[in-house]
Write a protein that holds these residues in place. Structure first.
Motif, PDB file in Angstrom:
ATOM      1  N   GLN A  76      51.417  30.396  46.799  1.00  0.00           N
ATOM      2  CA  GLN A  76      50.393  30.514  45.770  1.00  0.00           C
ATOM      3  C   GLN A  76      49.319  31.497  46.194  1.00  0.00           C
ATOM      4  O   GLN A  76      49.034  31.650  47.371  1.00  0.00           O
ATOM      5  N   VAL A  77      48.755  32.143  45.215  1.00  0.00           N
ATOM      6  CA  VAL A  77      47.623  33.034  45.432  1.00  0.00           C
ATOM      7  C   VAL A  77      46.454  32.516  44.604  1.00  0.00           C
ATOM      8  O   VAL A  77      46.618  32.214  43.426  1.00  0.00           O
ATOM      9  N   GLN A  78      45.306  32.391  45.225  1.00  0.00           N
ATOM     10  CA  GLN A  78      44.106  31.998  44.503  1.00  0.00           C
ATOM     11  C   GLN A  78      43.239  33.249  44.302  1.00  0.00           C
ATOM     12  O   GLN A  78      43.044  34.025  45.235  1.00  0.00           O
ATOM     13  N   LEU A  79      42.725  33.389  43.095  1.00  0.00           N
ATOM     14  CA  LEU A  79      41.911  34.546  42.742  1.00  0.00           C
ATOM     15  C   LEU A  79      40.557  34.075  42.227  1.00  0.00           C
ATOM     16  O   LEU A  79      40.499  33.194  41.366  1.00  0.00           O
ATOM     17  N   VAL A  80      39.499  34.673  42.730  1.00  0.00           N
ATOM     18  CA  VAL A  80      38.151  34.313  42.305  1.00  0.00           C
ATOM     19  C   VAL A  80      37.383  35.576  41.955  1.00  0.00           C
ATOM     20  O   VAL A  80      37.191  36.449  42.818  1.00  0.00           O
ATOM     21  N   GLU A  81      36.947  35.657  40.707  1.00  0.00           N
ATOM     22  CA  GLU A  81      36.174  36.808  40.249  1.00  0.00           C
ATOM     23  C   GLU A  81      34.680  36.557  40.465  1.00  0.00           C
ATOM     24  O   GLU A  81      34.220  35.412  40.450  1.00  0.00           O
ATOM     25  N   SER A  82      33.942  37.649  40.620  1.00  0.00           N
ATOM     26  CA  SER A  82      32.488  37.581  40.700  1.00  0.00           C
ATOM     27  C   SER A  82      31.907  38.914  40.237  1.00  0.00           C
ATOM     28  O   SER A  82      32.643  39.902  40.114  1.00  0.00           O
ATOM     29  N   GLY A  83      30.607  38.913  39.994  1.00  0.00           N
ATOM     30  CA  GLY A  83      29.934  40.164  39.639  1.00  0.00           C
ATOM     31  C   GLY A  83      29.602  40.329  38.177  1.00  0.00           C
ATOM     32  O   GLY A  83      28.957  41.314  37.792  1.00  0.00           O
ATOM     33  N   GLY A  84      30.031  39.394  37.345  1.00  0.00           N
ATOM     34  CA  GLY A  84      29.702  39.490  35.931  1.00  0.00           C
ATOM     35  C   GLY A  84      28.227  39.238  35.688  1.00  0.00           C
ATOM     36  O   GLY A  84      27.493  38.830  36.590  1.00  0.00           O
ATOM     37  N   GLY A  85      27.796  39.502  34.456  1.00  0.00           N
ATOM     38  CA  GLY A  85      26.401  39.258  34.119  1.00  0.00           C
ATOM     39  C   GLY A  85      26.019  39.945  32.831  1.00  0.00           C
ATOM     40  O   GLY A  85      26.879  40.376  32.065  1.00  0.00           O
ATOM     41  N   LEU A  86      24.716  40.025  32.617  1.00  0.00           N
ATOM     42  CA  LEU A  86      24.159  40.647  31.418  1.00  0.00           C
ATOM     43  C   LEU A  86      23.607  42.013  31.793  1.00  0.00           C
ATOM     44  O   LEU A  86      22.850  42.134  32.763  1.00  0.00           O
ATOM     45  N   VAL A  87      23.971  43.023  31.025  1.00  0.00           N
ATOM     46  CA  VAL A  87      23.503  44.383  31.298  1.00  0.00           C
ATOM     47  C   VAL A  87      23.267  45.086  29.967  1.00  0.00           C
ATOM     48  O   VAL A  87      23.913  44.763  28.964  1.00  0.00           O
ATOM     49  N   GLN A  88      22.369  46.038  29.970  1.00  0.00           N
ATOM     50  CA  GLN A  88      22.115  46.817  28.757  1.00  0.00           C
ATOM     51  C   GLN A  88      23.173  47.901  28.586  1.00  0.00           C
ATOM     52  O   GLN A  88      23.782  48.351  29.560  1.00  0.00           O
ATOM     53  N   ALA A  89      23.368  48.309  27.359  1.00  0.00           N
ATOM     54  CA  ALA A  89      24.294  49.397  27.081  1.00  0.00           C
ATOM     55  C   ALA A  89      23.934  50.622  27.911  1.00  0.00           C
ATOM     56  O   ALA A  89      22.757  50.957  28.044  1.00  0.00           O
TER      57      ALA A  89
ATOM     58  N   ALA B 175      41.102  37.467  46.785  1.00  0.00           N
ATOM     59  CA  ALA B 175      42.378  36.766  46.830  1.00  0.00           C
ATOM     60  C   ALA B 175      42.485  35.973  48.125  1.00  0.00           C
ATOM     61  O   ALA B 175      42.033  36.410  49.182  1.00  0.00           O
ATOM     62  N   SER B 176      43.115  34.807  48.029  1.00  0.00           N
ATOM     63  CA  SER B 176      43.377  33.982  49.209  1.00  0.00           C
ATOM     64  C   SER B 176      44.736  33.325  49.047  1.00  0.00           C
ATOM     65  O   SER B 176      45.315  33.326  47.973  1.00  0.00           O
ATOM     66  N   GLY B 177      45.214  32.730  50.134  1.00  0.00           N
ATOM     67  CA  GLY B 177      46.529  32.111  50.097  1.00  0.00           C
ATOM     68  C   GLY B 177      47.597  33.131  50.483  1.00  0.00           C
ATOM     69  O   GLY B 177      47.417  33.884  51.430  1.00  0.00           O
ATOM     70  N   ARG B 178      48.680  33.168  49.734  1.00  0.00           N
ATOM     71  CA  ARG B 178      49.785  34.080  50.017  1.00  0.00           C
ATOM     72  C   ARG B 178      49.456  35.460  49.450  1.00  0.00           C
ATOM     73  O   ARG B 178      50.057  35.929  48.486  1.00  0.00           O
ATOM     74  N   THR B 179      48.522  36.115  50.088  1.00  0.00           N
ATOM     75  CA  THR B 179      48.002  37.366  49.541  1.00  0.00           C
ATOM     76  C   THR B 179      49.050  38.476  49.488  1.00  0.00           C
ATOM     77  O   THR B 179      48.919  39.408  48.705  1.00  0.00           O
ATOM     78  N   PHE B 180      50.100  38.349  50.300  1.00  0.00           N
ATOM     79  CA  PHE B 180      51.161  39.347  50.243  1.00  0.00           C
ATOM     80  C   PHE B 180      51.937  39.243  48.930  1.00  0.00           C
ATOM     81  O   PHE B 180      52.755  40.106  48.610  1.00  0.00           O
TER      82      PHE B 180
END
Length: 124
Positions: free
Chosen positions: A1-14, A24-29
């Motif tokens: 299994q591969v675990q994926l965690v996103e970050s960096g989203g937010g509110l921004v002006q045009a 990524a973690s786990g079986r990253t290959f």
């Protein structure tokens, strides 16, 4: 299994910028190809960009070409999406995905693993 965690989203002006990360973690290959998809409210999840293991092969959707850049750092097991010149229509939940086969793909069903998503909101 591969675990994926996103970050960096937010509110921004045009016109602004954000950088998303996917760790990524786990079986990253098993994350030979990694990609970004997005889903706006009431719409289908759509492909944004994908990158091969080596980073030599890239595929970017026409809707973001020239504004978004995908990259990865295998030593850190992390993929990035640099988003510049953001538009209100870029507002969506952005998902990280990975597939075992080392061939660029743009369809949801071609990916084996998914993150939970990170919200990006672009105000006008």
């Amino acid at each position: 299994q591969v675990q994926l965690v996103e970050s960096g989203g937010g509110l921004v002006q045009a016109g602004g910028s954000l950088r998303l990360s996917c760790a990524a973690s786990g079986r990253t290959f098993d994350s030979a190809v990694m990609g970004w998809f997005r889903q706006a409210g009431g719409k289908e999840r759509e492909f944004v960009a994908a990158i091969s293991w080596s980073g030599d092969n890239l595929y970017v959707a026409d809707s973001v070409k020239g504004r978004f850049t995908i990259s990865r750092d295998n030593a850190k097991n992390t993929m990035y999406l640099q988003m510049n010149s953001l538009k209100p229509e870029d507002t969506a939940v952005y998902y990280c995905a990975a597939r075992r086969e080392n061939r660029i793909a743009a369809r949801r069903y071609e990916y084996d693993y998914w993150g939970q998503g990170t919200q990006v909101t672009v105000s006008s």
